[in-house]
Design a protein around this motif. Sequence first.
Motif, PDB file in Angstrom:
ATOM      1  N   GLU A 145       0.827  -1.182   0.059  1.00 43.73           N
ATOM      2  CA  GLU A 145       0.158   0.121  -0.133  1.00 43.73           C
ATOM      3  C   GLU A 145       0.808   1.188   0.088  1.00 43.73           C
ATOM      4  N   VAL A 146       1.805   1.317   0.937  1.00 40.96           N
ATOM      5  CA  VAL A 146       2.712   2.477   1.049  1.00 40.96           C
ATOM      6  C   VAL A 146       3.582   2.402  -0.206  1.00 40.96           C
ATOM      7  N   GLN A 147       4.166   1.569  -0.534  1.00 40.24           N
ATOM      8  CA  GLN A 147       5.129   1.524  -2.052  1.00 40.24           C
ATOM      9  C   GLN A 147       4.249   1.908  -3.133  1.00 40.24           C
ATOM     10  N   GLU A 148       2.855   1.575  -3.346  1.00 38.69           N
ATOM     11  CA  GLU A 148       2.069   2.090  -4.322  1.00 38.69           C
ATOM     12  C   GLU A 148       2.196   3.548  -4.343  1.00 38.69           C
ATOM     13  N   ILE A 184       4.291   8.993  -6.383  1.00 40.74           N
ATOM     14  CA  ILE A 184       5.085  10.024  -6.202  1.00 40.74           C
ATOM     15  C   ILE A 184       6.089  10.352  -7.216  1.00 40.74           C
ATOM     16  N   ALA A 185       6.785   9.282  -7.321  1.00 38.81           N
ATOM     17  CA  ALA A 185       7.826   9.281  -8.114  1.00 38.81           C
ATOM     18  C   ALA A 185       7.495   9.426  -9.710  1.00 38.81           C
ATOM     19  N   ASP A 186       6.427   8.938 -10.029  1.00 41.42           N
ATOM     20  CA  ASP A 186       5.888   9.189 -11.487  1.00 41.42           C
ATOM     21  C   ASP A 186       5.615  10.760 -11.487  1.00 41.42           C
ATOM     22  N   GLU A 187       4.741  11.010 -10.706  1.00 41.59           N
ATOM     23  CA  GLU A 187       4.305  12.668 -10.584  1.00 41.59           C
ATOM     24  C   GLU A 187       5.724  13.847 -10.370  1.00 41.59           C
ATOM     25  N   THR A 188       6.685  13.240  -9.762  1.00 39.67           N
ATOM     26  CA  THR A 188       7.997  14.008  -9.649  1.00 39.67           C
ATOM     27  C   THR A 188       8.606  14.104 -10.786  1.00 39.67           C
ATOM     28  N   LYS A 189       8.557  12.818 -11.632  1.00 36.27           N
ATOM     29  CA  LYS A 189       9.474  12.755 -13.071  1.00 36.27           C
ATOM     30  C   LYS A 189       8.828  13.640 -13.875  1.00 36.27           C
ATOM     31  N   LYS A 190       7.498  13.637 -13.859  1.00 34.57           N
ATOM     32  CA  LYS A 190       6.624  14.531 -14.868  1.00 34.57           C
ATOM     33  C   LYS A 190       6.970  16.030 -14.828  1.00 34.57           C
ATOM     34  N   GLN A 191       6.847  16.302 -13.273  1.00 36.00           N
ATOM     35  CA  GLN A 191       7.260  17.789 -13.119  1.00 36.00           C
ATOM     36  C   GLN A 191       8.617  18.189 -13.505  1.00 36.00           C
ATOM     37  N   HIS A 192       9.632  17.208 -13.343  1.00 34.15           N
ATOM     38  CA  HIS A 192      10.968  17.281 -13.811  1.00 34.15           C
ATOM     39  C   HIS A 192      10.933  17.276 -15.257  1.00 34.15           C
ATOM     40  N   GLN A 193      10.391  16.875 -15.810  1.00 35.57           N
ATOM     41  CA  GLN A 193      10.224  16.792 -17.361  1.00 35.57           C
ATOM     42  C   GLN A 193       9.738  17.890 -18.012  1.00 35.57           C
ATOM     43  N   ASP A 194       8.782  18.486 -17.305  1.00 32.60           N
ATOM     44  CA  ASP A 194       7.931  19.648 -17.676  1.00 32.60           C
ATOM     45  C   ASP A 194       9.155  20.940 -17.490  1.00 32.60           C
ATOM     46  N   LEU A 195       9.745  20.759 -16.527  1.00 29.67           N
ATOM     47  CA  LEU A 195      10.668  21.787 -16.140  1.00 29.67           C
ATOM     48  C   LEU A 195      12.122  21.507 -16.713  1.00 29.67           C
ATOM     49  N   LYS A 196      12.318  20.427 -17.627  1.00 26.55           N
ATOM     50  CA  LYS A 196      13.586  20.086 -18.304  1.00 26.55           C
ATOM     51  C   LYS A 196      14.511  19.944 -16.776  1.00 26.55           C
ATOM     52  N   VAL A 197      14.399  19.383 -15.770  1.00 27.63           N
ATOM     53  CA  VAL A 197      15.460  19.410 -14.778  1.00 27.63           C
ATOM     54  C   VAL A 197      15.910  17.861 -14.901  1.00 27.63           C
ATOM     55  N   GLY A 200      11.362   8.843   4.502  1.00 28.76           N
ATOM     56  CA  GLY A 200      12.729   8.619   4.244  1.00 28.76           C
ATOM     57  C   GLY A 200      13.133   7.206   3.883  1.00 28.76           C
ATOM     58  N   GLU A 201      12.500   6.479   5.069  1.00 30.34           N
ATOM     59  CA  GLU A 201      12.525   4.846   4.841  1.00 30.34           C
ATOM     60  C   GLU A 201      11.710   4.531   3.760  1.00 30.34           C
ATOM     61  N   ALA A 202      10.414   5.014   3.550  1.00 27.23           N
ATOM     62  CA  ALA A 202       9.739   4.495   2.361  1.00 27.23           C
ATOM     63  C   ALA A 202      10.493   4.803   0.989  1.00 27.23           C
ATOM     64  N   LEU A 203      11.112   5.967   1.030  1.00 27.60           N
ATOM     65  CA  LEU A 203      11.597   6.362  -0.454  1.00 27.60           C
ATOM     66  C   LEU A 203      12.918   5.759  -0.416  1.00 27.60           C
ATOM     67  N   LYS A 204      13.589   5.327   0.422  1.00 28.43           N
ATOM     68  CA  LYS A 204      14.874   4.427   0.439  1.00 28.43           C
ATOM     69  C   LYS A 204      14.578   2.967   0.045  1.00 28.43           C
ATOM     70  N   PHE A 205      13.659   2.362   0.539  1.00 31.56           N
ATOM     71  CA  PHE A 205      13.032   1.191   0.224  1.00 31.56           C
ATOM     72  C   PHE A 205      12.695   1.196  -1.417  1.00 31.56           C
ATOM     73  N   TYR A 206      11.913   2.145  -1.863  1.00 34.04           N
ATOM     74  CA  TYR A 206      11.631   2.211  -3.117  1.00 34.04           C
ATOM     75  C   TYR A 206      13.099   2.447  -4.157  1.00 34.04           C
ATOM     76  N   SER A 207      13.773   3.124  -3.688  1.00 37.44           N
ATOM     77  CA  SER A 207      14.885   3.390  -4.411  1.00 37.44           C
ATOM     78  C   SER A 207      15.721   2.135  -4.802  1.00 37.44           C
ATOM     79  N   GLU A 208      16.019   1.562  -3.394  1.00 38.39           N
ATOM     80  CA  GLU A 208      16.785   0.232  -3.564  1.00 38.39           C
ATOM     81  C   GLU A 208      16.195  -0.941  -4.428  1.00 38.39           C
TER      82      GLU A 208
END
Length: 387
Positions: A318-321, A326-339, A376-384
């Motif tokens: 549930e948490v990782q979904e 969050i990762a998908d939405e952040t990626k879209k934002q960064h693509q829009d801003l060309k970051v 932080g722990e949720a994002l770390k698990f996702y990253s790994e």
Amino acid sequence: MRTVKQVSDLTGISVRALHYYDEIGLLKPSEITETGYRLYDDEALKTLQQILFFKELDIPLKEIKDIMSSPYFNKMQALENQKKLLILKRKRLNGLIDLINKTLKGEGTMDFREFDMSEYYNVLEEFKTEHEDKVIKTYGSIDKYNEFIEKCKLKEDEIAKAAIKQYGSIERYAKAVKNNLNNITTSSLEEQFDKFKKDCIEDKHPKLKELFKKLTTDLSKNTSSNEIQEIAKEIVNTAKKDYEFFKSDRGDDYWYYMANLYSIYPGWIEVVDKKYGSGASKFIGEVLKKCPGTKLPKIEELYNKLTSDLSKNHYSKEVQEIVHEIADETKKQHQDLKVDDGENYWGYTAELYLSNATYIKVIDEKYGNGASKFIGEALKFYSENSK
């Protein structure tokens, strides 16, 4: 007075170099005799000393000339800054000598080149040269931008480690910084924000002028009242109708962050309070935040959802979904801003939530005690587990 030859003998700078400094206007002689000899007084020698300090810091001659000819140039302050940087350079050279000694003794060492920050500083200096107007607008003056670079050098090890963690190498980090700075200068988003803010403060939009004046007539009124919210609704509708970037795909998001400035950004609060009275900015911010036209961005909704129950397992499905969204939405934002956010953006971000005192304080205040650690722990698990 000293001749070119005497100055050369005194300083070790070649006669040819002194002639070149004269040609480019970096160091003019104090006097030229009738027979064409260049003469230098004590003041010129002090200027030459200043130039040599800058050269020791590997600053190009053109930039030295720009710095020293600036009306904001302060010799004593420059000496203080140069002293700090030279001490850092000495420390770095001592470290390299120690590294060589260890290598000669056969001791295990790491490759020191990965911490060479020169390419990063070159990007910052290049940006200053090519976009002076942008630098002055953002930092207030070239001197303040130079101070920013010097502060980076004081925290060089910290920046280098963070850069390698997020981008894999200093070279990759420098390229990303260059890309992001260039995109800032070509993006019209900031200009549009600035235009809206300027129009509001300088009363260049008649309708908004009338509405903000009406809204701030009595700052003691209930920000949720129908009377106040009707005015807020008109402000939001007018802004979204008359300013293109509030009508774009992310227009609602941009409006939300613009409305938030009234509550959280000290510089904007100061300007607004000066115009409408003490407390006006936070009053406006609260009013606009409660207005239905100020919609919560998707990324904010997702973080609210993520932190709604801090007792959940951060690695649960549930948490990782939610984290994946969050990762998908952040990626879209960064693509829009060309970051360019680097190959290990989420691993690096997770560490900020887990160990950066400022992050922890702000996030825990916003979402509840322990929220920063949970995120932080949720994002770390996702990253790994998403590579």
